[in-house]
Structure formats: structure tokens, C-alpha cells
Scaffold this motif. Structure first.
Motif, PDB file in Angstrom:
ATOM      1  N   ARG A 253       3.568   1.143  10.988  1.00  0.00           N
ATOM      2  CA  ARG A 253       3.609   0.939   9.413  1.00  0.00           C
ATOM      3  C   ARG A 253       2.258   1.725   9.480  1.00  0.00           C
ATOM      4  NH1 ARG A 253       7.278  -3.146   6.107  1.00  0.00           N
ATOM      5  NH2 ARG A 253       9.199  -3.141   8.211  1.00  0.00           N
ATOM      6  N   PHE A 254       1.286   0.771   9.838  1.00  0.00           N
ATOM      7  CA  PHE A 254      -0.019   1.834   9.822  1.00  0.00           C
ATOM      8  C   PHE A 254      -0.238   2.954   9.564  1.00  0.00           C
ATOM      9  CE2 PHE A 254      -4.183   2.746  10.907  1.00  0.00           C
ATOM     10  CZ  PHE A 254      -4.814   2.055   9.586  1.00  0.00           C
ATOM     11  N   MET A 255       0.424   3.643  10.810  1.00  0.00           N
ATOM     12  CA  MET A 255       0.970   4.884  11.409  1.00  0.00           C
ATOM     13  C   MET A 255       1.387   5.943  10.158  1.00  0.00           C
ATOM     14  SD  MET A 255      -1.886   6.164  13.641  1.00  0.00           S
ATOM     15  CE  MET A 255      -0.851   7.446  12.970  1.00  0.00           C
ATOM     16  N   ALA A 256       2.468   5.009   9.913  1.00  0.00           N
ATOM     17  CA  ALA A 256       2.958   5.469   8.711  1.00  0.00           C
ATOM     18  C   ALA A 256       2.083   5.875   7.022  1.00  0.00           C
ATOM     19  CB  ALA A 256       4.529   4.658   8.249  1.00  0.00           C
ATOM     20  N   LEU A 257       1.332   4.981   6.554  1.00  0.00           N
ATOM     21  CA  LEU A 257       0.634   4.836   5.905  1.00  0.00           C
ATOM     22  C   LEU A 257      -0.826   6.617   6.163  1.00  0.00           C
ATOM     23  CD1 LEU A 257      -0.938   1.059   4.998  1.00  0.00           C
ATOM     24  CD2 LEU A 257       1.413   2.678   4.022  1.00  0.00           C
ATOM     25  N   LEU A 258      -0.692   6.355   6.505  1.00  0.00           N
ATOM     26  CA  LEU A 258      -1.981   7.812   7.709  1.00  0.00           C
ATOM     27  C   LEU A 258      -1.341   8.953   7.042  1.00  0.00           C
ATOM     28  CD1 LEU A 258      -4.085   6.480  10.291  1.00  0.00           C
ATOM     29  CD2 LEU A 258      -4.871   5.918   8.031  1.00  0.00           C
ATOM     30  N   ARG A 259       0.181   8.823   7.303  1.00  0.00           N
ATOM     31  CA  ARG A 259       0.654  10.394   7.648  1.00  0.00           C
ATOM     32  C   ARG A 259       1.617  10.672   6.072  1.00  0.00           C
ATOM     33  NH1 ARG A 259       2.840   8.197  13.085  1.00  0.00           N
ATOM     34  NH2 ARG A 259       2.603   8.939  14.443  1.00  0.00           N
ATOM     35  N   GLY A 260       0.944   9.506   5.366  1.00  0.00           N
ATOM     36  CA  GLY A 260       2.135   9.720   3.870  1.00  0.00           C
ATOM     37  C   GLY A 260       1.145   9.833   2.759  1.00  0.00           C
ATOM     38  N   PRO A 261       1.606   9.984   1.680  1.00  0.00           N
ATOM     39  CA  PRO A 261       1.526  10.827   0.578  1.00  0.00           C
ATOM     40  C   PRO A 261      -0.510  10.210   0.069  1.00  0.00           C
ATOM     41  CG  PRO A 261       3.010  10.040  -0.195  1.00  0.00           C
ATOM     42  CD  PRO A 261       2.911   9.266   0.624  1.00  0.00           C
ATOM     43  N   ARG A 262      -1.316  10.244  -0.257  1.00  0.00           N
ATOM     44  CA  ARG A 262      -2.578   9.925  -0.917  1.00  0.00           C
ATOM     45  C   ARG A 262      -3.181   9.046   0.120  1.00  0.00           C
ATOM     46  NH1 ARG A 262      -1.606   7.278  -6.354  1.00  0.00           N
ATOM     47  NH2 ARG A 262      -3.211   7.484  -7.071  1.00  0.00           N
ATOM     48  N   ALA A 263      -3.457   9.284   1.940  1.00  0.00           N
ATOM     49  CA  ALA A 263      -2.928   8.434   2.792  1.00  0.00           C
ATOM     50  C   ALA A 263      -5.509   8.192   3.020  1.00  0.00           C
ATOM     51  CB  ALA A 263      -3.474   9.437   4.150  1.00  0.00           C
ATOM     52  N   VAL A 264      -5.663   9.070   1.971  1.00  0.00           N
ATOM     53  CA  VAL A 264      -7.370   8.867   1.637  1.00  0.00           C
ATOM     54  C   VAL A 264      -7.468   8.181   1.005  1.00  0.00           C
ATOM     55  CG1 VAL A 264      -9.201   9.443   0.912  1.00  0.00           C
ATOM     56  CG2 VAL A 264      -8.150  11.094   2.669  1.00  0.00           C
ATOM     57  N   ASP A 265      -6.520   8.104  -0.056  1.00  0.00           N
ATOM     58  CA  ASP A 265      -7.370   6.730  -1.203  1.00  0.00           C
ATOM     59  C   ASP A 265      -5.954   5.081  -0.048  1.00  0.00           C
ATOM     60  OD1 ASP A 265      -7.945   8.591  -3.652  1.00  0.00           O
ATOM     61  OD2 ASP A 265      -5.826   8.913  -4.233  1.00  0.00           O
ATOM     62  N   THR A 266      -5.110   5.097   0.651  1.00  0.00           N
ATOM     63  CA  THR A 266      -4.999   4.076   0.423  1.00  0.00           C
ATOM     64  C   THR A 266      -6.652   2.980   2.051  1.00  0.00           C
ATOM     65  OG1 THR A 266      -3.141   4.671   0.612  1.00  0.00           O
ATOM     66  CG2 THR A 266      -3.250   3.243   2.475  1.00  0.00           C
ATOM     67  N   LEU A 267      -5.976   4.357   2.482  1.00  0.00           N
ATOM     68  CA  LEU A 267      -7.119   3.614   3.513  1.00  0.00           C
ATOM     69  C   LEU A 267      -8.366   3.102   2.460  1.00  0.00           C
ATOM     70  CD1 LEU A 267      -7.549   6.337   6.082  1.00  0.00           C
ATOM     71  CD2 LEU A 267      -6.762   3.759   6.936  1.00  0.00           C
TER      72      LEU A 267
ATOM     73  N   PHE B 109       0.880  -1.121   0.458  1.00  0.00           N
ATOM     74  CA  PHE B 109       0.445  -0.047   0.181  1.00  0.00           C
ATOM     75  C   PHE B 109       1.493   0.942  -0.029  1.00  0.00           C
ATOM     76  CE2 PHE B 109      -3.128  -2.795   1.567  1.00  0.00           C
ATOM     77  CZ  PHE B 109      -3.927  -3.187   0.486  1.00  0.00           C
ATOM     78  N   ALA B 110       2.232   1.648   0.611  1.00  0.00           N
ATOM     79  CA  ALA B 110       2.600   2.198   0.264  1.00  0.00           C
ATOM     80  C   ALA B 110       3.450   2.794  -0.895  1.00  0.00           C
ATOM     81  CB  ALA B 110       4.137   1.809   1.731  1.00  0.00           C
ATOM     82  N   CYS B 111       4.018   1.382  -1.659  1.00  0.00           N
ATOM     83  CA  CYS B 111       4.340   1.247  -2.553  1.00  0.00           C
ATOM     84  C   CYS B 111       3.022   1.947  -3.691  1.00  0.00           C
ATOM     85  CB  CYS B 111       5.210   0.500  -3.482  1.00  0.00           C
ATOM     86  SG  CYS B 111       5.181   0.615  -5.128  1.00  0.00           S
ATOM     87  N   TRP B 112       1.926   1.813  -3.292  1.00  0.00           N
ATOM     88  CA  TRP B 112       0.935   1.843  -4.613  1.00  0.00           C
ATOM     89  C   TRP B 112       0.611   3.740  -4.626  1.00  0.00           C
ATOM     90  CZ3 TRP B 112      -4.099  -1.284  -4.139  1.00  0.00           C
ATOM     91  CH2 TRP B 112      -5.188  -0.886  -5.017  1.00  0.00           C
ATOM     92  N   ALA B 113       0.946   3.807  -2.412  1.00  0.00           N
ATOM     93  CA  ALA B 113       0.118   5.342  -2.607  1.00  0.00           C
ATOM     94  C   ALA B 113       1.253   6.455  -3.515  1.00  0.00           C
ATOM     95  CB  ALA B 113       0.239   5.862  -1.469  1.00  0.00           C
ATOM     96  N   ARG B 114       2.384   5.926  -3.672  1.00  0.00           N
ATOM     97  CA  ARG B 114       3.556   6.798  -4.319  1.00  0.00           C
ATOM     98  C   ARG B 114       3.551   6.792  -5.304  1.00  0.00           C
ATOM     99  NH1 ARG B 114       7.402   3.362  -2.068  1.00  0.00           N
ATOM    100  NH2 ARG B 114       8.316   2.485  -4.809  1.00  0.00           N
ATOM    101  N   ILE B 115       2.887   5.915  -6.095  1.00  0.00           N
ATOM    102  CA  ILE B 115       2.623   5.901  -7.471  1.00  0.00           C
ATOM    103  C   ILE B 115       1.975   6.214  -8.603  1.00  0.00           C
ATOM    104  CG2 ILE B 115       3.328   4.695  -9.194  1.00  0.00           C
ATOM    105  CD1 ILE B 115       5.483   2.740  -8.332  1.00  0.00           C
ATOM    106  N   PRO B 116       1.588   7.782  -8.722  1.00  0.00           N
ATOM    107  CA  PRO B 116      -0.139   7.762  -8.623  1.00  0.00           C
ATOM    108  C   PRO B 116      -0.493   7.574  -9.825  1.00  0.00           C
ATOM    109  CG  PRO B 116       1.258   9.624  -8.547  1.00  0.00           C
ATOM    110  CD  PRO B 116       2.343   8.623  -8.469  1.00  0.00           C
ATOM    111  N   GLU B 117       0.139   6.497 -11.470  1.00  0.00           N
ATOM    112  CA  GLU B 117      -0.439   5.901 -12.603  1.00  0.00           C
ATOM    113  C   GLU B 117      -0.428   4.567 -12.068  1.00  0.00           C
ATOM    114  OE1 GLU B 117       4.607   6.493 -12.668  1.00  0.00           O
ATOM    115  OE2 GLU B 117       2.326   7.413 -12.150  1.00  0.00           O
ATOM    116  N   VAL B 118      -0.691   4.047 -10.991  1.00  0.00           N
ATOM    117  CA  VAL B 118      -1.208   3.078 -11.219  1.00  0.00           C
ATOM    118  C   VAL B 118      -2.791   2.440 -11.222  1.00  0.00           C
ATOM    119  CG1 VAL B 118      -1.433   0.776  -8.982  1.00  0.00           C
ATOM    120  CG2 VAL B 118       1.101   2.106  -8.891  1.00  0.00           C
TER     121      VAL B 118
END
Length: 879
Positions: free
Chosen positions: A406-420, A366-375
Motif C-alpha cells: 500500500r505504501f508503494m502504491a502511494l509512491l506510484r500513484g498521483p501526486r506522490a511527492v505531495d503525499t510524502l 493519503f490515497a484519497c487525499w492524493a486523488r482529490i486536488p481541491e482538498v
């Protein structure tokens, strides 16, 4: 091709006594069959068996009719096509037939076929048919929907030569090769989903055509049949395109959906595919769902449907991608780091055995997915690996601290709403937070909440994501200004995630959700202050909405109480954004310019109270003078001299300088220049440039029934009142302000036209005005409850407060206003609020002597209102 006329009765000239008797016997046989199948359905027999048995019974009747009407050697063959061709038949489904034969045979036996189809109609069989030659089948199958019906053709009365002729006519080598057919059906599926808002979580879902419905399963079957020649999706397991667990899940959910559709046909007594409110409760009872302390039976049934539809969509997405790979092949991987690559735009794990049961690997994905918008999405095999691990994902309470981080890092990372949202859609979030799984697919049987709880939560998170974007959203006037002041945006995401997570457990969901949030934040290493902020937001997430919509936010005491509850500017910022996101995420129709401004007004008023200090609120006299100074300054800028300004101020009630914003007061004061003393002024303006909400200002000499006349006129013009402010001015005048939105198709938002309509009504005899007659919308009929009427004294004891909670309906407020007029009561203030099917209105009343209501007056008003609000009363009937 010839299309033959059919109808519900035989042509008298062609009718024979034998046909009449056969049709009567066949109809009776079908009635008995359906009665047996209905009984077996209620005994929870396997629904697929019931569908096959009904198809078999109909097969027998159709074959008998064919032999009666079509002579042997006629050169014609009969096939079942469409859903009937699959060998399944729901209680009220159409029966699709194909007669195959050369043109000469068609013409020679036209009368025989007409007799056949008339006989079938007389027997109670809803037959639709086509008569075609093999060449005509080729032509018709150019339309892929026709081909779809033909590829499942099942012979009823057809020799092998006719079966082979039909097979050749629709062969992929002749028409619609497998790849083109797949692309056409996939596009059809996407367009069909779009018609339903691309979600199955609708209040009245379509069991057949809606996203995740039976049509999706059929589409996968048609693709498999055309591509691999297999007539059962289970066969894809042996071909390596479907896992055993996936095949079992699709079979399980198909049984759920088919059982719902079977029962819906029984309840509706017609070919209904939409699970409308008209049928939901009855169907739930018939299927054995019972109410309990936590949920209604109908809510349990609907939750089962939503969960099944979600699983179908999830597996369907993976299988569609595998079909695509079958045609286009696998592309070379493009490494993107952390053990992942892109394959044709899909994110894929490099390790074929990924994720090895390790949740850290899932979070890395999910972290990788959030990092790459064109997926484009997950690669099908990676998605399958994730799905196979779902049941092994531990809840957050049973993992090491580094995993929670690691989960909290997803919330603080890019596109957190998309990740959730992705984690929720793929089932990961429900495993990580078991309480979220409990509200997955959970609906509330009302018209206020148009989404399931989990879908509503995702909508709230999506709105929070909009606040975070750099571009301001015109629907939220100040949210983009408040957002940058948040210390830690992830805390707002957590509050949004948990705010409704305890619904359906019994008790106060805000308190229970706050406890869940407190435990989650503590386990994830948040500081005590951050933990308490999130828990407080969850516990108080309704407070700002209730205060704004049900209380007078121009009252200093209301603002003081609210500001005291909030306590700090930091909490106010978070609560304001959560409230906006929550209301806008409840229903697409619920958020409007009026609510946006209402919450902004409360926000600014509370912020000012916090800045000035809660211990020493500003006296009302100083507030009035401050407002006068602000209005005077703005009017000077418009070129008005002080003498004119003073004259206008003298004609306005002092209370207006407390109740209205300066720009409203400037508009009113400038408007009053147009009229002479004793005249009537009606002014209408748009609240915001791009909004359909209007503000209506009426200044007039006071007279009995004036409030009712305005309300009834607005209702007749097609406008719904969201707020009313009724003030007494000097010299027995009224200063009434209404905020309205169009609710009728005939309300066009033309401000000049509405002004003219109101002027004309108020210039005449207002006592003869009556509420208009309206038809009760179908949906509202299913949400009736007993009205509640409560009388209180106002704080200053000068007025009687009427609180009214009743089922909403068109013209309700006009009817209530009519009752108040008939009771010779004056409305001093009104707060109008509608929540789905519930109207919750408050009126401050006095009698004709400007006194609070006596006990006898209250009882008389209660009786009159109850007669008006009687659920079975036709709106607009005389009181």
C-alpha cells in the motif's frame, strides 16, 4: 490620550535625593533578582516559574514607584499589558504599561507620571507606556494589535471600578466581536509566517515570531480568551476543543521554546529574539548540550527547537480549524468514497472512531487525499485521530507485505511527492521509516545546508516533482527531456528520500544510507535490479556534483572515469536528475544557470562516452577535428567564408576545441574578427537569456599578472567567479574565459559596462591594481577553520596543482590572485568552487620559466597564502 516623554535619566530640576536613592536601590535589587534567576536557569529550574518570579519582582518595584509618584485619589489606575500582562517576563523583554484615567486626571498629574516613568527608567526597567481614558482605549483598540495587548491587562494599582471600566471598553459587544478578532489574528499569523518563508527550518530562526514559535502559542491563547473567555489553553480541553495529549504537547513545547528564549536573552544581553549564529554555540553550551562523535552540541539544541516548532505548527493548524468550526459550524459532508467525505473542503473520515489503530486506514486516507486536488487539508478531528495513533504506527519492518505494498502504491500513484510531504509533516513518515525520524529537525552547523535534513529531503522530492510535470522549468534546461526516459519514477523518489537519511550517525552517510535503502527496497518487494539501482544512487549521489564542480569535465580521462563508474545510460539518467534536485534543494542560492549547464555538459559527455563504448575512447585529435567541423558549419551559416574561418582557427589554441562547446567557440571566433594582431579583446555575454550569470572572454598578449588583474577587476566590479578557463594561444597570447555572477549590490549585470571596466583596467598599468577592501559578512565570522593548502603534480608533470580549501569571504579570490602575481607565478587553469562558508579552489601553476614549481617556490607560496588567509586578517590589507 497623552504620551509622556521618558528617558534614561531624571530631569535635574525635578530630581530628589530620595528618588535617586530609590532608583539606585531598585536597580541593584533587579540585578540581584536577575542573578538568582540566571543561576536557577542554569540549574534547569522550571522556566515558567522563573518568568513568573521575574514578573513578580518587577511588579513590586513598579508598585513602589507608583506610590512614590502618583498621589492617592488621583483618579488614575495602572495595568500591566502585553506579555507582561500575562504575568511572565523574559530577562530582556520590554515592560508594557497602561495608565487608565479620564483626560482631566491625565492633565492634572502629567508631571507625576513623567516623574514615574523617568524613575522606572533610572531603575533599569525598559518601560513603554500609554496613558488613555476608557473612551480612548475604545478608539485605540480599533487596531487589533492594541486590543491584543489590552485583553491581557493585569491590574497593578487599580481599583475594581477601573478594572471594570477597562473590561467594558474592550468588550466584544463594543469592539472586535470574537469571530472578527479570530479572522484578523489568523490573517496576521499567516502573513507573519510568510515573512519567514512559511518554515521554522531557517538557519537563524526567530524564537518569538517565526512559524511554530512562541507567538503562535500566544495567538492561540488570545483567540481562546476572546472566543471562550478562558485565560489558559488547557481550559479548551474541558470545552472539547483540545485533547489532553494535544494540551500536554503544547505545554511541553512551550517550555522548550521559552527556555531557549530565556537563555538567548541571557547570552545576547539584549532583547534578541532571533537565534543567530552569533549566539547558537554559546547558548548550547550554557544549556548543557555537549559535542559527541555524531553531532555538535549546537546541532542537538537546534534539532530540539525545530522539532518543537513542528509540533506547535501541527497542533496549531488543528486548533485554528476547530475555532473556525466554532464560528461557522459544521457543513454537511460530501462523500468522496473509501469512507471519507469533504467538510468545508477538509478531508474527513466518516467513522468518528477512525482509524481504529489500523495503518491501512491511514494509507487509504493519503490515497484519497492524493486523488482529490481541491482538498484544503485534513479535518481537525480526523487529524486528531491520526495524531493519537502516531505512536502506534509500526515501522515497515513489522507489518505484513500487503501493508508495504500500500505504501508503494502511494509512491506510484498521483501526486506522490505531495503525499510524502504530508506524511512527513504529520509525523507518519518518521514512524514508518524510523531512520527518517532521526534526521527530523537535524541541522548542520554551516552555511551550505540552509535547511534541516528532513526539510532538505522534502525540497529534493519537490524538485523531482517539478521534473515530472509536463511544463518545463527554465531553471533545469534538460531535466524535462531526461525524465520521460526513467523506467520507474518511484525509484528516483526513493533515492531522494534516502540520500541523506543516515546523516548524523557517524561514518559515511552515503554508504550507511545505501544500506538503509537496500533493506527498505528489499522489504517492499522491489526486484534485485531495482533495489541495487536505488542503493547505488544513494551511495553515489554526490559523485556527479563533485565531478562537475571540482574536476575538469573537458578532460577525456575525467569523462571516461565518470562514465565507467556510471556504467549504463539508465543509471546516468537517474543520477543526473537526483543531482540536479539535490543541489537545487540545498539552498535557494546554490542552483544557477552555470551549475545547470555544467551538469548538462557532464551528462551529455558521459552519455556520448557510453554510446561510443568505454573500451575505445575517441582520440583527442579526432575530438579536435570533430569540434572544428562543427564550428565551421555554424560559422558558415553566419555567412563567414572558409578563408576567414581558417584564419580565425589559426589564432585559437587547439586545446580550446577540446575544452569549449561549439557555440562558445563560434562566439569567440566571431569576436576575434573585431581586433588586429596584438590587440586586446574583452567580450561579455549572458550565459542564458533569463540568467544573471555572465561569460567573460579575454584575448590579449600575455604579460605578468594578467590573470590577477582580471580577477581583481571583476571583484571590484562586484562579480564572483564560478569558473575560470585559462589557455595559452599562438604568438604568446591568452584565451581566458570566466563565468561570473553578480555578488555585489553595485553589479548590475550590464554586459557593455563590464566590458568597458575590464578594457580600461587592462589598458593601464596592471601592476598597480590591488584587491579592494571588503567587510566580512556577519555570518561568515562564525565559521572559521584553518586553511588547507596542498601541492600536486599535474598528470603531464608540466604544471603544479594547488588545491586550496579556506573560509570564504568577499574578495578572497582577488587576494589569492594578488599573492600568485607577487610570487611571479602564471595561472594555467583554475577551478573555483564555493560551498557555503567553504571555498575550494584549484589552480594549475607554472613559474616565470613556464616550469612546475620547485620545493622552495612551493614553500614560499604556502607562507604567502597562509598570511593572506589568516582568519583575523582584514580583507584587502597589504600582503
Amino acid at each position: 490620550m497623552s504620551q509622556l516623554p521618558t528617558g534614561p535619566s531624571l530631569d535635574a530640576s525635578a530630581e530628589t535625593a530620595g528618588d535617586v536613592q530609590w532608583a539606585a536601590d531598585a536597580r541593584q535589587s533587579l540585578v540581584h533578582t536577575d542573578a538568582r534567576l540566571c543561576k536557577r536557569f542554569e540549574q534547569a529550574d522550571n522556566v515558567e516559574r522563573l518568568l513568573a518570579l521575574r514578573a513578580r519582582a518587577v511588579d513590586q518595584l513598579i508598585r513602589e514607584a507608583w506610590l512614590r509618584c502618583v498621589p492617592a485619589g488621583a483618579g488614575l489606575a495602572l495595568f500591566a499589558v502585553g506579555g507582561y500582562g500575562r504575568g511572565e517576563l523574559f530577562p530582556r523583554s520590554d515592560i508594557d504599561l497602561l495608565v487608565l484615567g479620564e483626560t482631566a486626571a491625565q492633565h492634572s498629574h502629567e508631571a507625576d507620571l513623567a516623574r514615574l516613568f523617568a524613575l522606572l527608567w533610572d531603575a533599569g526597567l525598559p518601560v513603554s507606556h500609554a496613558v488613555r481614558s476608557a473612551a480612548q482605549c475604545v478608539q485605540a483598540a480599533a487596531d487589533q494589535t492594541v486590543l491584543t495587548a489590552l485583553i491581557e491587562a493585569r491590574p497593578l494599582c487599580a481599583e475594581s471600578a477601573a478594572q471594570q471600566a477597562l473590561a467594558r471598553a474592550i468588550s466584544p459587544s463594543l469592539i472586535w466581536p470574537a469571530r472578527e478578532f479570530f479572522l484578523a489574528k489568523r490573517e496576521e499569523l499567516l502573513l507573519r509566517h510568510r515573512r519567514f518563508g512559511d518554515t521554522a527550518d531557517n538557519l537563524e530562526p526567530d524564537l518569538k515570531d517565526g512559524p511554530g514559535g512562541l507567538r503562535d502559542l500566544n495567538t492561540l491563547g488570545w483567540m481562546a480568551l476572546r472566543t471562550f473567555g478562558v485565560s489558559n489553553i488547557d481550559a479548551l480541553v474541558g470545552l472539547g476543543h483540545l485533547g489532553l495529549d494535544e494540551a500536554a504537547a503544547l505545554k511541553r513545547e512551550r517550555l522548550v521554546l521559552a527556555r531557549l528564549r530565556f537563555g538567548l536573552h541571557l547570552v545576547a544581553q539584549r532583547p534578541e529574539e532571533r537565534l543567530r549564529f552569533d549566539y547558537q554555540k554559546t547558548l548550547a553550551e550554557r544549556m548543557g548540550y555537549a559535542d559527541d562523535a555524531e553531532s555538535l552540541g549546537v546541532e542537538k539544541m537546534m534539532q530540539g527547537f525545530y522539532r518543537s516548532a513542528a509540533v506547535v505548527r501541527r497542533i496549531s493548524d488543528r486548533l485554528l480549524q476547530r475555532f473556525e468550526e466554532q464560528f461557522d459550524g459544521e457543513a454537511a459532508p460530501e462523500p468522496v468514497g473509501d469512507g471519507f467525505s469533504l467538510r468545508r473542503g477538509y478531508l474527513s473520515a466518516d467513522d468518528p472512531l477512525w482509524p481504529h489503530g489500523d495503518i491501512r486506514s491511514l494509507f487509504a486516507l493519503f490515497a484519497c487525499w492524493a486523488r482529490i486536488p481541491e482538498v484544503r487539508g485534513l479535518h481537525s478531528m480526523t487529524a486528531r485521530g491520526l495524531a493519537e495513533m502516531l505512536d502506534e504506527i509500526p515501522p515497515y519492518t513489522r507489518v505484513e507485505a500487503d501493508v508495504r505494498e500500500r505504501f508503494m502504491a502511494l509512491l506510484r500513484g498521483p501526486r506522490a511527492v505531495d503525499t510524502l510531504a504530508r506524511m512527513a509533516r504529520l509525523g507518519v513518515l518518521g514512524q514508518w521509516i524510523p531512520a527518517f525520524a532521526q534526521v527530523s529537525g537535524r541541522m548542520q552547523f554551516d552555511l551550505f545546508h540552509v535547511y534541516t535534513v528532513d526539510q532538505h529531503t522534502l525540497m529534493v522530492l519537490r524538485n523531482i516533482g517539478l521534473f515530472a510535470s509536463a511544463r518545463a522549468d527554465e531553471r533545469f534546461s534538460i531535466a524535462h527531456e531526461v525524465w520521460p526516459r526513467l523506467r520507474k519514477p518511484e525509484l528516483l523518489l526513493l533515492a531522494g528520500l534516502f540520500h541523506d537519511i543516515a546523516k548524523g550517525r557517524g561514518g559515511d552517510h552515503s554508504e550507511l544510507g545505501a544500506a538503509d535503502a537496500r533493506q527498505f527496497c528489499s522489504e517492499h518487494g522491489l526486484s534485485s535490479s531495482d533495489t541495487e539501482l536505488v542503493a547505488w544512487l544513494v551511495e553515489q549521489h554526490l559523485r556527479m556534483s563533485v565531478t562537475a564542480q571540482k574536476q575538469d569535465i573537458t578532460d577525456p580521462d575525467v569523462i571516461h572515469r565518470f562514465a565507467t563508474l556510471v556504467g549504463t545510460r539508465d543509471r546516468l539518467d537517474y543520477l543526473y536528475l537526483l543531482t540536479c534536485a539535490d543541489i537545487a534543494g540545498t539552498s535557494p542560492k546554490l542552483w544557477n544557470a552555470w551549475k545547470d549547464r555544467l551538469l548538462a555538459d557532464l551528462y551529455f559527455a558521459a552519455r556520448r562516452a557510453l554510446l561510443e563504448g568505454l573500451e575505445h575512447p575517441l582520440p583527442e585529435a579526432e575530438r579536435v577535428q570533430e569540434a572544428r567541423d562543427s564550428v565551421r558549419q555554424q560559422m558558415r551559416l553566419l555567412g563567414h567564408p572558409d578563408t576567414l574561418i581558417d584564419r580565425q582557427f589559426a589564432a585559437m589554441p587547439d586545446e580550446s576545441f577540446v575544452r569549449f562547446r561549439p557555440e562558445q567557440l563560434v562566439w569567440q571566433a566571431a569576436s576575434l574578427i573585431e581586433i588586429r594582431k596584438g590587440g586586446t579583446l574583452v567580450k561579455v555575454r549572458r550565459i542564458m537569456p533569463e540568467s544573471d550569470a555572465l561569460e567573460v572572454f579575454v584575448h590579449s598578449p600575455d604579460r605578468d599578472g594578467l590573470f590577477a588583474a582580471i580577477v581583481m577587476t571583476l571583484d571590484r566590479a562586484g562579480y564572483g567567479i564560478h569558473r575560470a578557463r585559462v589557455l595559452d594561444g599562438p604568438d604568446s597570447t591568452i584565451f581566458d574565459t570566466f563565468e561570473v555572477i553578480p555578488v555585489g549590490s553595485f553589479a548590475d549585470g550590464d554586459t557593455a559596462r563590464l566590458e568597458a571596466v575590464l578594457r580600461k583596467a587592462l589598458a593601464g598599468n596592471i601592476q598597480i591594481l590591488r584587491p579592494s577592501r571588503r567587510v566580512m559578512p556577519r555570518q561568515l565570522r562564525h565559521f572559521r577553520f584553518a586553511p588547507r593548502i596542498e601541492f600536486l603534480e599535474s598528470r603531464d608533470h608540466n604544471r603544479t596543482v594547488l588545491n586550496l580549501v579556506a573560509p570564504d569571504r568577499p574578495g578572497l579570490l582577488a587576494d589569492v590572485a594578488h599573492v600568485l602575481r607577487d610570487q611571479c607565478l602564471s595561472v594555467q587553469d583554475a577551478r573555483i568552487a564555493t560551498f557555503g562558508e567553504r571555498a575550494e579552489d584549484q589552480f594549475q601553476l607554472t613559474d616565470r620559466h613556464d616550469q612546475p614549481l620547485t620545493e622552495s617556490s612551493r614553500q614560499s607560496l604556502r607562507d604567502a597564502l597562509m598570511a593572506c588567509l589568516e582568519p583575523d586578517r582584514t580583507p584587502g590589507d597589504p600582503h
